[in-house]
Design a protein around this motif. Sequence first.
Motif, PDB file in Angstrom:
ATOM      1  N   ILE A  41       0.839  -1.204   0.000  1.00  0.00           N
ATOM      2  CA  ILE A  41       0.000   0.000   0.000  1.00  0.00           C
ATOM      3  C   ILE A  41       0.871   1.250   0.000  1.00  0.00           C
ATOM      4  N   ALA A  42       1.906   1.264   0.807  1.00  0.00           N
ATOM      5  CA  ALA A  42       2.809   2.416   0.869  1.00  0.00           C
ATOM      6  C   ALA A  42       3.505   2.626  -0.476  1.00  0.00           C
ATOM      7  N   ALA A  43       3.974   1.541  -1.079  1.00  0.00           N
ATOM      8  CA  ALA A  43       4.646   1.650  -2.381  1.00  0.00           C
ATOM      9  C   ALA A  43       3.681   2.185  -3.435  1.00  0.00           C
ATOM     10  N   HIS A  44       2.441   1.716  -3.412  1.00  0.00           N
ATOM     11  CA  HIS A  44       1.437   2.175  -4.370  1.00  0.00           C
ATOM     12  C   HIS A  44       1.183   3.676  -4.193  1.00  0.00           C
ATOM     13  N   GLN A  45       1.092   4.123  -2.952  1.00  0.00           N
ATOM     14  CA  GLN A  45       0.862   5.543  -2.696  1.00  0.00           C
ATOM     15  C   GLN A  45       2.036   6.392  -3.167  1.00  0.00           C
ATOM     16  N   ILE A  46       3.233   5.915  -2.932  1.00  0.00           N
ATOM     17  CA  ILE A  46       4.424   6.647  -3.375  1.00  0.00           C
ATOM     18  C   ILE A  46       4.444   6.753  -4.897  1.00  0.00           C
ATOM     19  N   VAL A  47       4.135   5.645  -5.576  1.00  0.00           N
ATOM     20  CA  VAL A  47       4.122   5.649  -7.046  1.00  0.00           C
ATOM     21  C   VAL A  47       3.059   6.612  -7.559  1.00  0.00           C
ATOM     22  N   GLU A  48       1.873   6.577  -6.972  1.00  0.00           N
ATOM     23  CA  GLU A  48       0.793   7.469  -7.407  1.00  0.00           C
ATOM     24  C   GLU A  48       1.164   8.925  -7.204  1.00  0.00           C
ATOM     25  N   GLN A  49       1.773   9.234  -6.074  1.00  0.00           N
ATOM     26  CA  GLN A  49       2.166  10.612  -5.803  1.00  0.00           C
ATOM     27  C   GLN A  49       3.289  11.062  -6.732  1.00  0.00           C
ATOM     28  N   SER A  50       4.174  10.160  -7.074  1.00  0.00           N
ATOM     29  CA  SER A  50       5.324  10.503  -7.912  1.00  0.00           C
ATOM     30  C   SER A  50       4.989  10.505  -9.396  1.00  0.00           C
ATOM     31  N   ARG A  51       3.906   9.843  -9.769  1.00  0.00           N
ATOM     32  CA  ARG A  51       3.563   9.702 -11.193  1.00  0.00           C
ATOM     33  C   ARG A  51       3.441  11.058 -11.877  1.00  0.00           C
ATOM     34  N   GLY A  52       2.739  12.012 -11.257  1.00  0.00           N
ATOM     35  CA  GLY A  52       2.579  13.337 -11.855  1.00  0.00           C
ATOM     36  C   GLY A  52       3.906  14.060 -11.996  1.00  0.00           C
ATOM     37  N   ASP A  53       4.744  13.981 -10.960  1.00  0.00           N
ATOM     38  CA  ASP A  53       6.053  14.637 -11.024  1.00  0.00           C
ATOM     39  C   ASP A  53       6.919  14.027 -12.112  1.00  0.00           C
ATOM     40  N   ILE A  54       6.887  12.712 -12.204  1.00  0.00           N
ATOM     41  CA  ILE A  54       7.693  12.016 -13.222  1.00  0.00           C
ATOM     42  C   ILE A  54       7.198  12.385 -14.613  1.00  0.00           C
ATOM     43  N   ARG A  55       5.873  12.382 -14.800  1.00  0.00           N
ATOM     44  CA  ARG A  55       5.305  12.718 -16.108  1.00  0.00           C
ATOM     45  C   ARG A  55       5.704  14.136 -16.506  1.00  0.00           C
ATOM     46  N   GLN A  56       5.617  15.086 -15.580  1.00  0.00           N
ATOM     47  CA  GLN A  56       5.977  16.475 -15.871  1.00  0.00           C
ATOM     48  C   GLN A  56       7.462  16.596 -16.210  1.00  0.00           C
ATOM     49  N   ALA A  57       8.302  15.907 -15.465  1.00  0.00           N
ATOM     50  CA  ALA A  57       9.742  15.953 -15.732  1.00  0.00           C
ATOM     51  C   ALA A  57      10.065  15.378 -17.108  1.00  0.00           C
ATOM     52  N   VAL A  58       9.403  14.287 -17.456  1.00  0.00           N
ATOM     53  CA  VAL A  58       9.633  13.668 -18.776  1.00  0.00           C
ATOM     54  C   VAL A  58       9.146  14.615 -19.875  1.00  0.00           C
ATOM     55  N   GLN A  59       7.972  15.227 -19.699  1.00  0.00           N
ATOM     56  CA  GLN A  59       7.457  16.155 -20.705  1.00  0.00           C
ATOM     57  C   GLN A  59       8.406  17.341 -20.882  1.00  0.00           C
ATOM     58  N   ASN A  60       8.904  17.878 -19.791  1.00  0.00           N
ATOM     59  CA  ASN A  60       9.836  18.999 -19.888  1.00  0.00           C
ATOM     60  C   ASN A  60      11.115  18.600 -20.626  1.00  0.00           C
ATOM     61  N   GLU A  61      11.620  17.436 -20.303  1.00  0.00           N
ATOM     62  CA  GLU A  61      12.852  16.963 -20.957  1.00  0.00           C
ATOM     63  C   GLU A  61      12.614  16.726 -22.449  1.00  0.00           C
ATOM     64  N   VAL A  62      11.483  16.119 -22.789  1.00  0.00           N
ATOM     65  CA  VAL A  62      11.160  15.876 -24.202  1.00  0.00           C
ATOM     66  C   VAL A  62      11.004  17.206 -24.931  1.00  0.00           C
ATOM     67  N   ARG A  63      10.324  18.175 -24.311  1.00  0.00           N
ATOM     68  CA  ARG A  63      10.134  19.483 -24.932  1.00  0.00           C
ATOM     69  C   ARG A  63      11.481  20.155 -25.191  1.00  0.00           C
ATOM     70  N   LEU A  64      12.377  20.113 -24.223  1.00  0.00           N
ATOM     71  CA  LEU A  64      13.696  20.725 -24.407  1.00  0.00           C
ATOM     72  C   LEU A  64      14.479  20.032 -25.519  1.00  0.00           C
ATOM     73  N   THR A  65      14.397  18.708 -25.550  1.00  0.00           N
ATOM     74  CA  THR A  65      15.097  17.952 -26.593  1.00  0.00           C
ATOM     75  C   THR A  65      14.555  18.293 -27.972  1.00  0.00           C
ATOM     76  N   ILE A  66      13.240  18.362 -28.084  1.00  0.00           N
ATOM     77  CA  ILE A  66      12.621  18.691 -29.371  1.00  0.00           C
ATOM     78  C   ILE A  66      13.005  20.103 -29.788  1.00  0.00           C
ATOM     79  N   GLN A  67      12.947  21.048 -28.849  1.00  0.00           N
ATOM     80  CA  GLN A  67      13.292  22.422 -29.189  1.00  0.00           C
ATOM     81  C   GLN A  67      14.725  22.541 -29.680  1.00  0.00           C
TER      82      GLN A  67
END
Length: 174
Positions: A41-67
């Motif tokens: 349960i704790a691991a699931h909560q950590i993953v859920e909380q981190s999912r948004g941060d990870i997604r945003q970080a990946v999007q930012n990195e992809v955007r910078l790479t594309i630019q």
Amino acid sequence: MYDEDYEVESNPAPEAKGAVTINPNVIQYDAEKMFDSIARIAAHQIVEQSRGDIRQAVQNEVRLTIQSSVGAIIEKVVNEPIQQHNGYGEKIGEPTTLKALIGKAAEGYLGAKVNDRGEAGGYQANQSRLDYIVKKNVEATIDYTMQKEIKQAVEAAVAAAQLKVAEAVAKLIK
């Protein structure tokens, strides 16, 4: 919850190894299963909380790479020599760059003679399009500034006139 649920017995009944007993009448649960469940349960909560941060970080990195990649491609294409051709595929002039062609087109557009309405051509076209654009922007800015100043002057004149009328009325009343 009741206090009797948490009483500790002085003579506990024989229990399975690793069992957690809160009160023999309430619950007895295998400790290994309980801790495994808590960990999942704790691991699931950590993953859920981190999912948004990870997604945003990946999007930012992809955007910078594309630019940076697109910027490099555009820079290369704009500065790379190209050869113009006519409708029959024959070469026209010397090789040039897209940057030079864009500059030439901009000069042609901004240097074209226009009339007082910004329309190209005709016998009344007596100014360049660049002059027309600058003139219109300056006029709009001056008009806005002048309207603001005129409004303030009118308000001041009205206030002064009201004061004079009030003084005249006061003199008449006396």
